[in-house]
Enzyme design. Structure first.
Site, PDB file in Angstrom:
ATOM      1  N   GLU A 102       0.842  -1.205   0.000  1.00  0.00           N
ATOM      2  CA  GLU A 102       0.000   0.000   0.000  1.00  0.00           C
ATOM      3  C   GLU A 102       0.873   1.250   0.000  1.00  0.00           C
ATOM      4  OE1 GLU A 102      -2.675   1.503  -0.269  1.00  0.00           O
ATOM      5  OE2 GLU A 102      -4.406   0.374   0.418  1.00  0.00           O
ATOM      6  N   ASP A 103       0.317   2.345  -0.504  1.00  0.00           N
ATOM      7  CA  ASP A 103       1.059   3.615  -0.452  1.00  0.00           C
ATOM      8  C   ASP A 103       1.042   4.205   0.954  1.00  0.00           C
ATOM      9  OD1 ASP A 103      -1.683   4.212  -0.560  1.00  0.00           O
ATOM     10  OD2 ASP A 103      -1.488   5.744  -2.107  1.00  0.00           O
ATOM     11  N   ASP A 106      -4.081   5.581   6.212  1.00  0.00           N
ATOM     12  CA  ASP A 106      -4.612   6.839   6.741  1.00  0.00           C
ATOM     13  C   ASP A 106      -5.730   6.473   7.735  1.00  0.00           C
ATOM     14  OD1 ASP A 106      -4.924   9.727   6.689  1.00  0.00           O
ATOM     15  OD2 ASP A 106      -6.611   9.469   5.345  1.00  0.00           O
ATOM     16  N   PHE A 156      -0.879  16.186   4.498  1.00  0.00           N
ATOM     17  CA  PHE A 156      -1.333  15.635   3.225  1.00  0.00           C
ATOM     18  C   PHE A 156      -0.129  15.631   2.293  1.00  0.00           C
ATOM     19  CE2 PHE A 156      -3.219  15.091  -0.839  1.00  0.00           C
ATOM     20  CZ  PHE A 156      -4.186  14.131  -0.565  1.00  0.00           C
ATOM     21  N   ARG A 169       1.896  12.428  -8.751  1.00  0.00           N
ATOM     22  CA  ARG A 169       2.342  11.052  -8.459  1.00  0.00           C
ATOM     23  C   ARG A 169       3.784  10.836  -8.908  1.00  0.00           C
ATOM     24  NH1 ARG A 169      -2.137   7.885  -7.026  1.00  0.00           N
ATOM     25  NH2 ARG A 169      -4.096   8.456  -8.025  1.00  0.00           N
TER      26      ARG A 169
HETATM   27  P1  IMP Z   1      -7.544   5.017   4.123  1.00  0.00           P
HETATM   28  O1  IMP Z   1      -8.522   4.027   3.631  1.00  0.00           O
HETATM   29  O2  IMP Z   1      -8.204   6.213   4.747  1.00  0.00           O
HETATM   30  O3  IMP Z   1      -6.450   4.445   4.993  1.00  0.00           O
HETATM   31  O4  IMP Z   1      -6.924   5.689   2.859  1.00  0.00           O
HETATM   32  C1  IMP Z   1      -5.916   5.162   2.154  1.00  0.00           C
HETATM   33  C2  IMP Z   1      -5.829   5.851   0.815  1.00  0.00           C
HETATM   34  O5  IMP Z   1      -6.101   7.266   0.877  1.00  0.00           O
HETATM   35  C3  IMP Z   1      -4.416   5.752   0.337  1.00  0.00           C
HETATM   36  O6  IMP Z   1      -4.207   4.552  -0.376  1.00  0.00           O
HETATM   37  C4  IMP Z   1      -4.262   6.986  -0.521  1.00  0.00           C
HETATM   38  O7  IMP Z   1      -4.671   6.708  -1.832  1.00  0.00           O
HETATM   39  C5  IMP Z   1      -5.189   8.004   0.093  1.00  0.00           C
HETATM   40  N1  IMP Z   1      -4.457   8.944   0.975  1.00  0.00           N
HETATM   41  C6  IMP Z   1      -4.479   9.005   2.319  1.00  0.00           C
HETATM   42  N2  IMP Z   1      -3.684   9.972   2.792  1.00  0.00           N
HETATM   43  C7  IMP Z   1      -3.122  10.558   1.700  1.00  0.00           C
HETATM   44  C8  IMP Z   1      -2.169  11.631   1.528  1.00  0.00           C
HETATM   45  O8  IMP Z   1      -1.654  12.277   2.471  1.00  0.00           O
HETATM   46  N3  IMP Z   1      -1.854  11.932   0.245  1.00  0.00           N
HETATM   47  C9  IMP Z   1      -2.358  11.271  -0.837  1.00  0.00           C
HETATM   48  N4  IMP Z   1      -3.235  10.251  -0.710  1.00  0.00           N
HETATM   49  C10 IMP Z   1      -3.611   9.907   0.545  1.00  0.00           C
HETATM   50 MG    MG Z   2      -4.207   4.211  -2.485  1.00  0.00          MG
END
Ligand code: IMP
Ligand code: MG
Length: 180
Positions: A102-103, A106, A156, A169
């Site tokens: 995963e990237d 969050d 962010f 990206r």
């Molecule tokens: P989660 O489901 O809230 O954990 O969100 C995960 C996804 O939200 C990641 O795979 C990202 O694509 C996006 N995301 C969350 N935080 C950031 C950020 O700071 N920058 C860019 N994308 C983010």
């Molecule tokens: Mg993502």
């Protein structure tokens, strides 16, 4: 005219590559004797991380690399709270050792959803997750990644695969998007 954001560098391309070499060594130590591990990249954000990380993992068996596409974000800086699955095609990987790439973690919703999905569908021999970034202060659901590149504050961030409204990206470094 496209409006561009001001971006403050947090980790340089060199720092990212050094950390990925360490993570690759850590993952190699855990996976080197496992049969045919499957690495699943979550698009789009994890593509650069997967490409660099996979080349730093050396196992007795070749890796199998797969991709899915999941999204929980709208076009802004806030998660929609709902996980969408625009592409979720996987071959038969029942009972295999699966490592999700995963990237960023969050809220934790995407990663939690996907690990539960894989557990239900494929009853894996093992199931772990490596995240390039972790923002633990933002969790809405409990989730703990097994491998983390960098733990960051509630910024962010963009670059190295991560986007803001589908921009940035391709930046080779990681940066914080500054408010205008
Ligand atoms: P989660 O489901 O809230 O954990 O969100 C995960 C996804 O939200 C990641 O795979 C990202 O694509 C996006 N995301 C969350 N935080 C950031 C950020 O700071 N920058 C860019 N994308 C983010
Ligand atoms: Mg993502």
């Amino acid at each position: 005219m496209e409006t561009l954001s001001r971006i403050r560098e947090l980790y340089s391309a060199k720092q990212i590559q050094e950390r990925i070499a360490e993570l690759g060594a850590e993952i190699t130590a855990d996976y080197k004797n496992l049969d045919r591990p499957v690495v699943i990249g979550v698009m789009k954000g994890a593509i650069f991380f997967l490409a660099d990380l996979a080349r730093n993992i050396q196992c007795k068996d070749p890796l199998q690399i797969e991709f899915v596409r999941l999204s929980s974000y709208g076009n802004g800086k806030e998660s929609s709270g709902v996980v969408h699955t625009p592409y979720l095609e996987l071959p038969d990987i029942r009972h295999r050792h699966i490592l999700v790439i995963e990237d960023i973690i969050d809220s934790g919703r995407t990663a939690k959803f996907f690990k539960e999905y894989l557990q239900d569908q494929f009853d894996p021999a093992s199931l772990k997750l490596a995240a390039f970034l972790d923002k633990p202060t933002r969790r809405a659901v409990p989730f703990q990644p097994d491998y983390v590149g960098f733990t960051i504050e509630d910024y962010f961030v963009v670059g190295y695969g991560l986007d803001y409204a589908e921009k940035y990206r391709e930046l080779p470094y990681l940066g914080e998007v500054l408010n205008d």
